[in-house]
Design a protein around this motif. Structure first.
Motif, PDB file in Angstrom:
ATOM      1  N   LEU A   1       3.926  -9.591  -0.010  1.00 18.09           N
ATOM      2  CA  LEU A   1       3.149  -8.543  -0.662  1.00 18.09           C
ATOM      3  C   LEU A   1       3.851  -7.234  -0.375  1.00 18.09           C
ATOM      4  O   LEU A   1       4.030  -6.842   0.775  1.00 18.09           O
ATOM      5  CB  LEU A   1       1.718  -8.494  -0.114  1.00 18.09           C
ATOM      6  N   LYS A   2       4.287  -6.574  -1.439  1.00 20.06           N
ATOM      7  CA  LYS A   2       5.021  -5.329  -1.290  1.00 20.06           C
ATOM      8  C   LYS A   2       4.215  -4.208  -1.909  1.00 20.06           C
ATOM      9  O   LYS A   2       3.648  -4.373  -2.987  1.00 20.06           O
ATOM     10  CB  LYS A   2       6.391  -5.441  -1.951  1.00 20.06           C
ATOM     11  N   LEU A   3       4.176  -3.095  -1.224  1.00 16.30           N
ATOM     12  CA  LEU A   3       3.414  -1.933  -1.674  1.00 16.30           C
ATOM     13  C   LEU A   3       4.392  -0.795  -1.921  1.00 16.30           C
ATOM     14  O   LEU A   3       5.247  -0.485  -1.074  1.00 16.30           O
ATOM     15  CB  LEU A   3       2.409  -1.551  -0.582  1.00 16.30           C
ATOM     16  N   PHE A   4       4.310  -0.194  -3.101  1.00 16.04           N
ATOM     17  CA  PHE A   4       5.143   0.941  -3.486  1.00 16.04           C
ATOM     18  C   PHE A   4       4.243   2.146  -3.687  1.00 16.04           C
ATOM     19  O   PHE A   4       3.258   2.058  -4.420  1.00 16.04           O
ATOM     20  CB  PHE A   4       5.886   0.656  -4.787  1.00 16.04           C
ATOM     21  N   CYS A   5       4.568   3.266  -3.068  1.00 16.08           N
ATOM     22  CA  CYS A   5       3.749   4.464  -3.205  1.00 16.08           C
ATOM     23  C   CYS A   5       4.634   5.672  -3.453  1.00 16.08           C
ATOM     24  O   CYS A   5       5.782   5.719  -3.016  1.00 16.08           O
ATOM     25  CB  CYS A   5       2.927   4.708  -1.943  1.00 16.08           C
ATOM     26  N   TRP A   6       4.090   6.662  -4.141  1.00 19.93           N
ATOM     27  CA  TRP A   6       4.738   7.943  -4.357  1.00 19.93           C
ATOM     28  C   TRP A   6       3.666   9.003  -4.460  1.00 19.93           C
ATOM     29  O   TRP A   6       2.502   8.697  -4.690  1.00 19.93           O
ATOM     30  CB  TRP A   6       5.633   7.928  -5.597  1.00 19.93           C
TER      31      TRP A   6
ATOM     32  N   LYS B   1      10.661  10.532  -8.752  1.00 24.09           N
ATOM     33  CA  LYS B   1       9.890  10.715  -7.530  1.00 24.09           C
ATOM     34  C   LYS B   1      10.493   9.918  -6.380  1.00 24.09           C
ATOM     35  O   LYS B   1      11.197   8.944  -6.587  1.00 24.09           O
ATOM     36  CB  LYS B   1       8.442  10.282  -7.762  1.00 24.09           C
ATOM     37  N   THR B   2      10.165  10.336  -5.180  1.00 28.09           N
ATOM     38  CA  THR B   2      10.551   9.581  -4.000  1.00 28.09           C
ATOM     39  C   THR B   2       9.538   8.454  -3.834  1.00 28.09           C
ATOM     40  O   THR B   2       8.339   8.702  -3.732  1.00 28.09           O
ATOM     41  CB  THR B   2      10.535  10.478  -2.755  1.00 28.09           C
ATOM     42  N   ILE B   3      10.027   7.229  -3.834  1.00 29.55           N
ATOM     43  CA  ILE B   3       9.152   6.061  -3.746  1.00 29.55           C
ATOM     44  C   ILE B   3       9.274   5.470  -2.348  1.00 29.55           C
ATOM     45  O   ILE B   3      10.368   5.218  -1.848  1.00 29.55           O
ATOM     46  CB  ILE B   3       9.527   5.016  -4.815  1.00 29.55           C
ATOM     47  N   TYR B   4       8.127   5.258  -1.725  1.00 26.07           N
ATOM     48  CA  TYR B   4       8.064   4.649  -0.403  1.00 26.07           C
ATOM     49  C   TYR B   4       7.654   3.191  -0.584  1.00 26.07           C
ATOM     50  O   TYR B   4       6.765   2.891  -1.374  1.00 26.07           O
ATOM     51  CB  TYR B   4       7.037   5.373   0.474  1.00 26.07           C
ATOM     52  N   ALA B   5       8.307   2.291   0.126  1.00 28.80           N
ATOM     53  CA  ALA B   5       8.006   0.867   0.006  1.00 28.80           C
ATOM     54  C   ALA B   5       7.792   0.259   1.385  1.00 28.80           C
ATOM     55  O   ALA B   5       8.491   0.592   2.343  1.00 28.80           O
ATOM     56  CB  ALA B   5       9.147   0.150  -0.706  1.00 28.80           C
TER      57      ALA B   5
ATOM     58  N   CYS C   1      -0.308   4.267  -5.542  1.00 30.29           N
ATOM     59  CA  CYS C   1       0.298   3.045  -5.006  1.00 30.29           C
ATOM     60  C   CYS C   1       0.119   1.882  -5.968  1.00 30.29           C
ATOM     61  O   CYS C   1      -0.906   1.784  -6.653  1.00 30.29           O
ATOM     62  CB  CYS C   1      -0.331   2.666  -3.670  1.00 30.29           C
ATOM     63  N   VAL C   2       1.121   1.024  -6.019  1.00 27.62           N
ATOM     64  CA  VAL C   2       1.057  -0.225  -6.768  1.00 27.62           C
ATOM     65  C   VAL C   2       1.593  -1.331  -5.871  1.00 27.62           C
ATOM     66  O   VAL C   2       2.367  -1.086  -4.954  1.00 27.62           O
ATOM     67  CB  VAL C   2       1.863  -0.166  -8.088  1.00 27.62           C
ATOM     68  N   GLY C   3       1.158  -2.546  -6.137  1.00 25.95           N
ATOM     69  CA  GLY C   3       1.598  -3.683  -5.346  1.00 25.95           C
ATOM     70  C   GLY C   3       2.343  -4.702  -6.187  1.00 25.95           C
ATOM     71  O   GLY C   3       2.340  -4.647  -7.417  1.00 25.95           O
TER      72      GLY C   3
END
Length: 154
Positions: free
Chosen positions: A147-152, A126-130, A104-106
């Motif tokens: 604040l947005k969080l991106f995870c894969w 990759k499939t990225i979830y936000a 995850c990155v923010g």
């Protein structure tokens, strides 16, 4: 009359044979579909649950709220690499609470910004979830930030 009964009996046998054949085909189809669902593990619901949990924890922690709200307007948007300068505690909390199967990155942005993830060769396929949260104020300051969080998956 016996001839009629034999023909009638043959008809019923054919109907039963057709019904059994349809049941066998349906059973095979269900087994194949079930196996494909098991193979294609869908982690999206768990990923979103984890992301919402991380964001909720940051949202409710007064120190982390202040850290995000006090981010300088001139430094926005704050990319993940820059969190170590302007949002160290928030970065540490995100890294601490991220499950092992996710990366995850923010990003911190102004609320009316699209706040998109920077293009990165590592996550293009990759499939990225936000997921995002608006942190608007603390007891002293009203200075809304997104604040947005991106995870894969790793």
């Amino acid at each position: 009359m016996t001839k009629y009964k034999i023909k009638n009996r043959r008809g019923w046998i054919r109907i039963v044979e057709a019904f059994v054949a349809m049941l066998l085909i349906a059973g095979v189809v269900f087994v194949i579909i079930g196996n494909e669902q098991i193979k294609g593990e869908d982690v999206s619901s768990e990923a979103y649950t984890s992301m919402v949990s991380i964001l909720r924890e940051i949202e409710l922690d007064g120190n982390l709220r202040s850290e995000i709200i006090n981010t300088e307007d001139s430094s926005l948007p704050v990319e993940w690499a820059d969190f170590s300068v302007s949002a160290q505690q928030t970065r540490a909390r995100i890294m601490e609470k991220t499950p092992g199967y996710l990366k995850c990155v923010g990003k911190i942005c102004v609320t009316n910004d699209a706040c998109l993830l920077a293009q990165d060769a590592q996550n293009q396929e990759k499939t990225i979830y936000a997921e995002s949260v608006v942190i608007s104020s603390n007891l002293q300051t009203y200075n809304p930030r997104l604040l947005k969080l991106f995870c894969w998956t790793k």
